[in-house]
Design an enzyme around this catalytic site. Sequence first.
Site, mmCIF file in Angstrom:
data_model
loop_
_atom_site.group_PDB
_atom_site.id
_atom_site.type_symbol
_atom_site.label_atom_id
_atom_site.label_comp_id
_atom_site.label_asym_id
_atom_site.label_seq_id
_atom_site.Cartn_x
_atom_site.Cartn_y
_atom_site.Cartn_z
ATOM 1 N N VAL A 154 0.861 -1.200 0.000
ATOM 2 C CA VAL A 154 0.000 0.000 0.000
ATOM 3 C C VAL A 154 0.888 1.236 0.000
ATOM 4 O O VAL A 154 1.748 1.402 0.862
ATOM 5 C CB VAL A 154 -0.901 0.057 1.251
ATOM 6 C CG1 VAL A 154 -1.809 1.285 1.202
ATOM 7 C CG2 VAL A 154 -1.730 -1.203 1.365
ATOM 8 N N ASP A 223 -7.508 -0.298 -8.148
ATOM 9 C CA ASP A 223 -6.179 -0.282 -7.517
ATOM 10 C C ASP A 223 -6.308 0.323 -6.109
ATOM 11 O O ASP A 223 -5.858 -0.263 -5.120
ATOM 12 C CB ASP A 223 -5.218 0.546 -8.380
ATOM 13 C CG ASP A 223 -3.856 0.736 -7.738
ATOM 14 O OD1 ASP A 223 -3.010 -0.168 -7.883
ATOM 15 O OD2 ASP A 223 -3.644 1.766 -7.072
ATOM 16 N N LYS A 227 -6.066 -1.375 -2.043
ATOM 17 C CA LYS A 227 -5.280 -0.748 -0.966
ATOM 18 C C LYS A 227 -6.182 -0.366 0.210
ATOM 19 O O LYS A 227 -5.794 -0.501 1.369
ATOM 20 C CB LYS A 227 -4.553 0.479 -1.524
ATOM 21 C CG LYS A 227 -3.484 0.088 -2.576
ATOM 22 C CD LYS A 227 -2.989 1.298 -3.341
ATOM 23 C CE LYS A 227 -1.992 0.923 -4.423
ATOM 24 N NZ LYS A 227 -1.696 2.029 -5.343
ATOM 25 N N GLY A 324 6.739 3.257 -7.969
ATOM 26 C CA GLY A 324 8.090 3.423 -8.500
ATOM 27 C C GLY A 324 9.007 2.369 -7.914
ATOM 28 O O GLY A 324 8.824 1.921 -6.774
#
Length: 451
Positions: A154, A223, A227, A324
């Site tokens: 998360v 998405d 989370k 990332g």
Amino acid sequence: MPGAVENTASPASSDTGRSIGEQRPLRVGILGCGHVGAALVALLQRDAAHLGGRTGLELEIARVAVRNLSAERSVELPPSVLTRDSESLVTADDVDIVVEAMGGIEPARHLTTAALGAGKPVVTANKELIANVGEELFALAEDHGVDLAFEAAVAGGIPLIGVLRHSLIGERITRVMGIVNGTTNFILTRMTEHGADYAEVLGEAQRLGYAEADPTADVEGSDAGAKAAILAMTAFGAKVVAGDVHQEGISRIGRRDIVAAARMGHVIKLLAVAERQNGEIAVRVHPAMVPLDHPLASVRDAFNAVFLEGEAVGDVMLYGRGAGGFPTAGAMLGDLIRVAQNLRRGVCDSFGPLCAARLRPIDETFTAYHLQFDVADAPGVLAAVSGAFGQHGVSIRSVEQTTRGGATDDVAHLEFITHRAREADVAATLRDVRELSVVRRVGNAIRVIGE
Ligand code: HSE
């Protein structure tokens, strides 16, 4: 115990009866060497001496399972470490800890199951896995006395799960509200600050590599929904899966909504919200108008942030990069070190049993709303529209008739802000308003935070 939703996720370390002495390196097997896996390899290679100095641990990359042995990679690994055999990696004698950096439910689920079953702790960044089958995996980890760590699942690099599982474990968390999808936050920031259209910014997000070629999971909220389920599970110690989360995305948000929010001193954000009230839990993802003085309003571009409300601690906000390679790998490295330290000591962090919580249906949740309509500019029209609100017990906080939006000589634009109202009542109001012959257009209904 249905209905009990205290945080039972326990940080207590239980003795596993198995400790790995200080005399040898701990051997790590990594499943996947994409963006995140390769970034973790790079951190382990670059920082080995630093990590050894700070933690006393020597972490050795024993095996890395990849799909294609000859694919070009950003990191160099000896051929003896690379393997296509992920099935063997998870049970191999020369692997002490498994890192799962593959994503998706299968084969990650059965590989994680095999690793835990073989008594190996697992570190994962996999939100789908934890949000859909977390409960069975936690139980398996508990049975085998090993860790299952998921900080990176998360909001990537933001230390969030550790804060909930350790620092705030004694806290009665009442609400977790966050911006947990960077792609949509980037799109909404550009729409707000550059006056750009949704489709135009989505194209830019795709060119910049934020949004996937198929952006559905990001823009339609699934998405963020996965989370949100993990946040609810971790904050409240409750059984919540991705399918329990009400999801609305941002693809319907247009210029008019952005402008209306700005006029009220708000910005539109895609929020993941998990809240606990009267023994029930409500979990949802939707766009919302957030007042500019709320800390979440200042979270721009692809950044993420999560705002926690606790009974004793009050408000806490955590901010950072939610995606990332390196931010995510950094979070996994933290997990890896903690898991390795536990292995050395022969203990593991128990997640504790998850309670079967009562989940509040979206219809029964309460929020303020911003609603807008184009209507005939004629006597009695405002009374007819506002009458529908009264009919369903929805109290109006403010109403404004403007010449903006779709207004022309004979069409008026009405904007309403309601007091906090029951979702089902707002839906019924909208149904009735839509049926009025004087109503030309019903705009988006957008929740308003902080009312
Ligand atoms: N696609 C996600 C985002 C990152 O845009 O934040 C992975 O969960």
